[in-house]
Design an enzyme around this catalytic site. Sequence first.
Site, mmCIF file in Angstrom:
data_model
loop_
_atom_site.group_PDB
_atom_site.id
_atom_site.type_symbol
_atom_site.label_atom_id
_atom_site.label_comp_id
_atom_site.label_asym_id
_atom_site.label_seq_id
_atom_site.Cartn_x
_atom_site.Cartn_y
_atom_site.Cartn_z
ATOM 1 N N CYS A 100 49.993 18.090 34.918
ATOM 2 C CA CYS A 100 49.880 19.043 33.820
ATOM 3 C C CYS A 100 51.236 19.736 33.701
ATOM 4 C CB CYS A 100 48.778 20.036 34.169
ATOM 5 S SG CYS A 100 48.607 21.388 33.020
ATOM 6 N N CYS A 107 54.729 31.872 26.555
ATOM 7 C CA CYS A 107 54.155 31.409 25.286
ATOM 8 C C CYS A 107 54.096 32.583 24.328
ATOM 9 C CB CYS A 107 52.750 30.852 25.512
ATOM 10 S SG CYS A 107 52.022 30.167 23.999
ATOM 11 N N CYS A 111 47.302 34.364 23.034
ATOM 12 C CA CYS A 111 45.848 34.263 23.179
ATOM 13 C C CYS A 111 45.421 35.271 24.245
ATOM 14 C CB CYS A 111 45.426 32.846 23.563
ATOM 15 S SG CYS A 111 45.960 31.640 22.339
ATOM 16 N N CYS A 114 44.431 34.319 28.008
ATOM 17 C CA CYS A 114 45.306 33.374 28.716
ATOM 18 C C CYS A 114 46.418 34.108 29.458
ATOM 19 C CB CYS A 114 45.898 32.402 27.696
ATOM 20 S SG CYS A 114 47.229 31.392 28.363
ATOM 21 N N CYS A 327 43.793 25.562 34.330
ATOM 22 C CA CYS A 327 44.325 25.741 32.979
ATOM 23 C C CYS A 327 44.308 27.207 32.598
ATOM 24 C CB CYS A 327 43.468 24.986 31.967
ATOM 25 S SG CYS A 327 43.733 23.243 32.038
HETATM 26 N N1 SAH Z 1 49.036 26.119 24.410
HETATM 27 C C1 SAH Z 1 48.216 24.976 24.507
HETATM 28 C C2 SAH Z 1 48.313 24.282 25.844
HETATM 29 C C3 SAH Z 1 48.435 25.156 27.060
HETATM 30 S S1 SAH Z 1 47.007 26.104 27.454
HETATM 31 C C4 SAH Z 1 46.784 25.322 24.170
HETATM 32 O O1 SAH Z 1 46.467 26.498 24.074
HETATM 33 O O2 SAH Z 1 46.005 24.406 23.974
HETATM 34 C C5 SAH Z 1 45.986 24.849 28.200
HETATM 35 C C6 SAH Z 1 44.502 25.103 28.072
HETATM 36 O O3 SAH Z 1 44.088 26.182 28.906
HETATM 37 C C7 SAH Z 1 44.057 25.456 26.662
HETATM 38 O O4 SAH Z 1 42.912 24.724 26.316
HETATM 39 C C8 SAH Z 1 43.756 26.918 26.807
HETATM 40 O O5 SAH Z 1 42.879 27.372 25.816
HETATM 41 C C9 SAH Z 1 43.165 26.977 28.185
HETATM 42 N N2 SAH Z 1 43.092 28.302 28.759
HETATM 43 C C10 SAH Z 1 43.955 29.317 28.595
HETATM 44 N N3 SAH Z 1 43.565 30.384 29.310
HETATM 45 C C11 SAH Z 1 42.435 30.033 29.940
HETATM 46 C C12 SAH Z 1 41.563 30.716 30.832
HETATM 47 N N4 SAH Z 1 41.798 31.961 31.224
HETATM 48 N N5 SAH Z 1 40.484 30.056 31.283
HETATM 49 C C13 SAH Z 1 40.245 28.775 30.915
HETATM 50 N N6 SAH Z 1 41.042 28.080 30.077
HETATM 51 C C14 SAH Z 1 42.120 28.711 29.591
HETATM 52 FE FE1 SF4 Z 2 49.812 29.889 24.593
HETATM 53 FE FE2 SF4 Z 2 47.919 30.338 26.380
HETATM 54 FE FE3 SF4 Z 2 47.323 30.422 23.796
HETATM 55 FE FE4 SF4 Z 2 47.877 28.054 24.969
HETATM 56 S S1 SF4 Z 2 46.140 29.392 25.415
HETATM 57 S S2 SF4 Z 2 48.658 28.849 23.001
HETATM 58 S S3 SF4 Z 2 49.437 28.720 26.462
HETATM 59 S S4 SF4 Z 2 48.733 31.810 24.855
#
Ligand code: SAH
Ligand code: SF4
Length: 346
Positions: A100, A107, A111, A114, A327
Amino acid sequence: MASPYEHTKDELAQLLGNEPRYRVDQVWHGLWVENQDISEISTIPKALRAQLSERFESGLEVVNDIQSDHGSTRKWVFRLHDGSTIETVLMVYDDRVTVCVSSQAGCAMGCTFCATGQAGFTRHLSTGEVLEQVMYAARAAAPRRLSNVVFMGMGEPLANYKVTASAVRRLHDYRGLSARHLTVSTVGVAPAIERLAREGMPLTLAVSLHAANDETRNELVPLNRRYPLARLREACEFWLATTSRRLSFEWALIDGVNDTDQAIEELARYAHGLRAHVNLIPLNPTPGFLVRGSSPERVRHFRDGLLAHGVNVTVRNTRGRSIDAACGQLANVTNAKRRSIPVRSS
Ligand code: SAH
Ligand code: SF4
């Protein structure tokens, strides 16, 4: 000094100047097939090795190396030449070996749930920096062969489009990974999804959906205000029509927020039209988001609800949770920009 993986084969040939073509092939084979560091490529003369070693360097310095799941999950924190840090996770399964990778340091998408989003954006990675992560993991995985690359580490790969596209292309062309083994996860940058489709990029697309109504999605994924669900659906339809490849939706189950019976209905409707596969993962706790992940019972209920609607669904396991390698938990604890964003629970 840059990484040798920054270059295409033709560029490398040019950099090697007067060396015969078979030397270029030898260097290329060492780099791409044998995952060798330049200093290890014993098929080329010592002098050339020394010369190339002075010119190129990996650019990744390991500052942390942690294992969990009895060694089958491994997370590295790498420091880059400018001091910013990224994380890479290797997951070894019976039938596949997956890395990964991060596409950005931090970023900018913000979100709320995250850890990377909470820490903010530092910079884009270069193609070489993305590929170095893959090759480092491939070396660590030996004698198992690295089979899958997922762009699910730090950063939004489609906000760093050119780099993601060139890294995917090279992994496909030079490393022989097929579209099924290359997954790009995006928060939903609609025009970039369409561009991937138009350019025929060999990859599997995962869209991080998390909510199938705009009100909730606006809260969780700020980018939804720019590309709301209807716009995202258009992009997904275009992807399906152009590539004929299935896509998946990622859904982090958050207690009381997106694990309700209403959410099942909304997601089933959204996924159905797009024939998407849904991956469920209970939310990993992060310091800046105060709501918990769904209970195991609720996860099962949600899965069963989707199945009853005829939606394909998988509950993802939470590899690496104990080492913050799951993730969305990839955040650099030494990142000075780290801050907490309190969020309403509903
Ligand atoms: N930015 C991209 C890829 C990186 S994040 C995206 O958002 O898809 C990778 C994955 O982890 C994404 O599916 C994201 O939604 C998930 N993710 C982020 N924070 C998380 C959390 N706290 N618990 C579970 N999944 C999470
Ligand atoms: Fe960025 Fe995290 Fe949102 Fe993926 S889930 S776009 S890494 S802020």
